[in-house]
Design a protein around this motif. Structure first.
Motif, PDB file in Angstrom:
ATOM      1  N   LEU A   1      -7.476  52.266  47.670  1.00 58.25           N
ATOM      2  CA  LEU A   1      -8.750  51.858  47.103  1.00 58.25           C
ATOM      3  C   LEU A   1      -9.867  51.938  48.126  1.00 58.25           C
ATOM      4  O   LEU A   1      -9.633  52.085  49.330  1.00 58.25           O
ATOM      5  CB  LEU A   1      -8.655  50.430  46.550  1.00 58.25           C
ATOM      6  CG  LEU A   1      -8.240  49.316  47.527  1.00 58.25           C
ATOM      7  CD1 LEU A   1      -9.418  48.775  48.338  1.00 58.25           C
ATOM      8  CD2 LEU A   1      -7.584  48.153  46.783  1.00 58.25           C
ATOM      9  N   VAL A   2     -11.090  51.828  47.621  1.00 55.78           N
ATOM     10  CA  VAL A   2     -12.278  51.660  48.453  1.00 55.78           C
ATOM     11  C   VAL A   2     -12.948  50.362  48.012  1.00 55.78           C
ATOM     12  O   VAL A   2     -13.214  50.169  46.819  1.00 55.78           O
ATOM     13  CB  VAL A   2     -13.261  52.838  48.288  1.00 55.78           C
ATOM     14  CG1 VAL A   2     -14.466  52.645  49.208  1.00 55.78           C
ATOM     15  CG2 VAL A   2     -12.576  54.167  48.586  1.00 55.78           C
ATOM     16  N   ALA A   3     -13.194  49.465  48.965  1.00 58.20           N
ATOM     17  CA  ALA A   3     -13.833  48.181  48.668  1.00 58.20           C
ATOM     18  C   ALA A   3     -15.116  48.062  49.494  1.00 58.20           C
ATOM     19  O   ALA A   3     -15.096  48.273  50.709  1.00 58.20           O
ATOM     20  CB  ALA A   3     -12.895  47.018  48.983  1.00 58.20           C
ATOM     21  N   VAL A   4     -16.205  47.738  48.827  1.00 54.70           N
ATOM     22  CA  VAL A   4     -17.506  47.617  49.480  1.00 54.70           C
ATOM     23  C   VAL A   4     -17.976  46.172  49.348  1.00 54.70           C
ATOM     24  O   VAL A   4     -18.161  45.674  48.238  1.00 54.70           O
ATOM     25  CB  VAL A   4     -18.541  48.576  48.849  1.00 54.70           C
ATOM     26  CG1 VAL A   4     -19.871  48.474  49.579  1.00 54.70           C
ATOM     27  CG2 VAL A   4     -18.012  50.007  48.871  1.00 54.70           C
ATOM     28  N   LYS A   5     -18.183  45.537  50.488  1.00 50.46           N
ATOM     29  CA  LYS A   5     -18.653  44.144  50.473  1.00 50.46           C
ATOM     30  C   LYS A   5     -20.149  44.132  50.757  1.00 50.46           C
ATOM     31  O   LYS A   5     -20.632  44.765  51.703  1.00 50.46           O
ATOM     32  CB  LYS A   5     -17.915  43.319  51.526  1.00 50.46           C
ATOM     33  CG  LYS A   5     -18.230  41.825  51.471  1.00 50.46           C
ATOM     34  CD  LYS A   5     -17.372  41.043  52.454  1.00 50.46           C
ATOM     35  CE  LYS A   5     -15.926  41.014  51.994  1.00 50.46           C
ATOM     36  NZ  LYS A   5     -15.098  40.121  52.837  1.00 50.46           N
ATOM     37  N   GLY A   6     -20.888  43.419  49.910  1.00 46.92           N
ATOM     38  CA  GLY A   6     -22.342  43.392  50.032  1.00 46.92           C
ATOM     39  C   GLY A   6     -22.874  42.097  50.595  1.00 46.92           C
ATOM     40  O   GLY A   6     -22.183  41.075  50.627  1.00 46.92           O
ATOM     41  N   THR A   7     -24.100  42.136  51.044  1.00 46.90           N
ATOM     42  CA  THR A   7     -24.769  40.948  51.564  1.00 46.90           C
ATOM     43  C   THR A   7     -24.979  39.944  50.439  1.00 46.90           C
ATOM     44  O   THR A   7     -25.158  40.324  49.278  1.00 46.90           O
ATOM     45  CB  THR A   7     -26.123  41.321  52.181  1.00 46.90           C
ATOM     46  OG1 THR A   7     -26.927  41.998  51.193  1.00 46.90           O
ATOM     47  CG2 THR A   7     -25.925  42.255  53.380  1.00 46.90           C
ATOM     48  N   ASP A   8     -24.962  38.673  50.782  1.00 46.63           N
ATOM     49  CA  ASP A   8     -25.167  37.622  49.777  1.00 46.63           C
ATOM     50  C   ASP A   8     -26.657  37.355  49.592  1.00 46.63           C
ATOM     51  O   ASP A   8     -27.148  36.255  49.825  1.00 46.63           O
ATOM     52  CB  ASP A   8     -24.404  36.350  50.161  1.00 46.63           C
ATOM     53  CG  ASP A   8     -24.693  35.909  51.590  1.00 46.63           C
ATOM     54  OD1 ASP A   8     -25.355  36.666  52.345  1.00 46.63           O
ATOM     55  OD2 ASP A   8     -24.253  34.815  51.964  1.00 46.63           O
ATOM     56  N   THR A   9     -27.356  38.403  49.172  1.00 44.16           N
ATOM     57  CA  THR A   9     -28.797  38.342  48.968  1.00 44.16           C
ATOM     58  C   THR A   9     -29.117  38.817  47.554  1.00 44.16           C
ATOM     59  O   THR A   9     -28.240  39.282  46.821  1.00 44.16           O
ATOM     60  CB  THR A   9     -29.524  39.229  50.001  1.00 44.16           C
ATOM     61  OG1 THR A   9     -28.964  40.552  49.971  1.00 44.16           O
ATOM     62  CG2 THR A   9     -29.357  38.669  51.411  1.00 44.16           C
ATOM     63  N   SER A  10     -30.383  38.726  47.179  1.00 42.38           N
ATOM     64  CA  SER A  10     -30.758  39.056  45.799  1.00 42.38           C
ATOM     65  C   SER A  10     -30.555  40.536  45.493  1.00 42.38           C
ATOM     66  O   SER A  10     -30.343  40.912  44.336  1.00 42.38           O
ATOM     67  CB  SER A  10     -32.217  38.666  45.547  1.00 42.38           C
ATOM     68  OG  SER A  10     -33.079  39.302  46.480  1.00 42.38           O
ATOM     69  N   ALA A  11     -30.659  41.405  46.495  1.00 43.97           N
ATOM     70  CA  ALA A  11     -30.397  42.831  46.322  1.00 43.97           C
ATOM     71  C   ALA A  11     -29.331  43.235  47.332  1.00 43.97           C
ATOM     72  O   ALA A  11     -29.645  43.733  48.412  1.00 43.97           O
ATOM     73  CB  ALA A  11     -31.673  43.646  46.525  1.00 43.97           C
ATOM     74  N   PRO A  12     -28.056  43.003  46.996  1.00 41.07           N
ATOM     75  CA  PRO A  12     -26.971  43.194  47.969  1.00 41.07           C
ATOM     76  C   PRO A  12     -26.902  44.614  48.511  1.00 41.07           C
ATOM     77  O   PRO A  12     -27.063  45.584  47.784  1.00 41.07           O
ATOM     78  CB  PRO A  12     -25.708  42.853  47.157  1.00 41.07           C
ATOM     79  CG  PRO A  12     -26.187  42.011  46.023  1.00 41.07           C
ATOM     80  CD  PRO A  12     -27.551  42.534  45.692  1.00 41.07           C
ATOM     81  N   ARG A  13     -26.639  44.699  49.817  1.00 39.39           N
ATOM     82  CA  ARG A  13     -26.466  45.971  50.493  1.00 39.39           C
ATOM     83  C   ARG A  13     -25.127  45.949  51.228  1.00 39.39           C
ATOM     84  O   ARG A  13     -24.689  44.905  51.716  1.00 39.39           O
ATOM     85  CB  ARG A  13     -27.599  46.225  51.494  1.00 39.39           C
ATOM     86  CG  ARG A  13     -28.981  46.248  50.850  1.00 39.39           C
ATOM     87  CD  ARG A  13     -30.064  46.155  51.893  1.00 39.39           C
ATOM     88  NE  ARG A  13     -30.099  47.357  52.719  1.00 39.39           N
ATOM     89  CZ  ARG A  13     -30.804  48.441  52.436  1.00 39.39           C
ATOM     90  NH1 ARG A  13     -31.526  48.473  51.315  1.00 39.39           N
ATOM     91  NH2 ARG A  13     -30.806  49.489  53.217  1.00 39.39           N
TER      92      ARG A  13
END
Length: 244
Positions: free
Chosen positions: A136-148
């Motif tokens: 798999l590929v897993a992408v973790k985003g920032t805990d902000t209103s527009a996650p990056r």
């Protein structure tokens, strides 16, 4: 036993197709990927992050762009970090994928299908936890209103990371000379705040017999949090004052 050998064969075939992407040279540091990275600042910088694409994705990518690329995102219960996942294992092809953090001693989601536990990185197939994570590929985003994306992980079938293996040669061709080598299980690169590591066989136990490629930029996470906090403060400063 027959079922176990079938599982190994499926994982190997899946990973071979995915590892082929690593063979593309990246001498100039071009990013790759179709997901918009936007104009976010901070972290290792876009040029540095573009040196370390994983499965055609680069750090800083907006998570909102991933659905069009076949990723499934939360909701994420009990985990503040939004996570988007694409399972490459053929057993999940055309089946429902659920992404959520599964609390300890809490039953996984009901029904048949595939589940990614964003709290631990474990995977479940038809309500049963797999011995090793599915490819798999897993992408973790920032805990902000527009996650990056500040972390991207690619899990694939067990391989070796000594200097003569095809996997090692593909990684060096793509990312350049590693800053750390620990054959036959680890290679690592670092540039600015961006860190990339490839690990195969994190444990001699059955659950550790797979490989993962992980790129992170924790400074990007801190920067995005600071930017959001500043924006929220500026908005609060513009609030109308009550009649005094």
């Amino acid at each position: 036993m027959k079922q176990s050998w079938t599982l190994v064969a499926v994982l190997i075939l899946s990973s071979c197709a995915s590892i082929a992407k690593l063979g593309t040279s990246n001498d100039g540091g071009g990013g790759g990927g179709n997901a918009a990275t936007g104009g976010g600042a901070g972290g290792g910088g876009e040029d540095v992050r573009a040196r370390f694409p994983v499965q055609d994705l680069v750090l800083g990518t907006k998570l909102s762009a991933l659905a069009a690329q076949g990723f499934t995102c939360g909701p994420d219960r009990g985990n503040s970090m939004p996570t988007c996942v694409k399972i490459l294992d053929e057993r999940c092809k055309g089946r429902k994928l659920t992404v959520r953090a599964i609390a300890m001693n809490v039953p996984p989601p009901e029904g048949r299908g595939c589940v990614y536990d964003s709290a631990t990185g474990a995977t479940l197939l038809d309500h049963e936890k797999t011995t090793i994570p599915m490819s798999l590929v897993a992408v973790k985003g920032t805990d902000t209103s527009a996650p990056r994306a500040f972390e991207i992980e690619f899990d694939f079938a067990m391989n070796t990371l000594d200097g003569d293996s095809k996997l090692s040669k593909a990684l060096v061709a793509k990312y350049g000379k590693p800053s750390l080598t620990n054959p036959p299980s680890q290679l690592a690169w670092e540039s600015g705040d961006v860190q990339l590591q490839a690990i195969c066989g994190s444990s001699t136990a059955d659950w550790g017999q797979y490989c993962h490629l992980l790129v992170t930029d924790n400074r990007l996470l801190e920067s995005e949090r600071s930017l959001q906090k500043a924006a929220e403060q500026a908005k609060a400063n513009q609030a109308e004052a009550p009649k005094l």
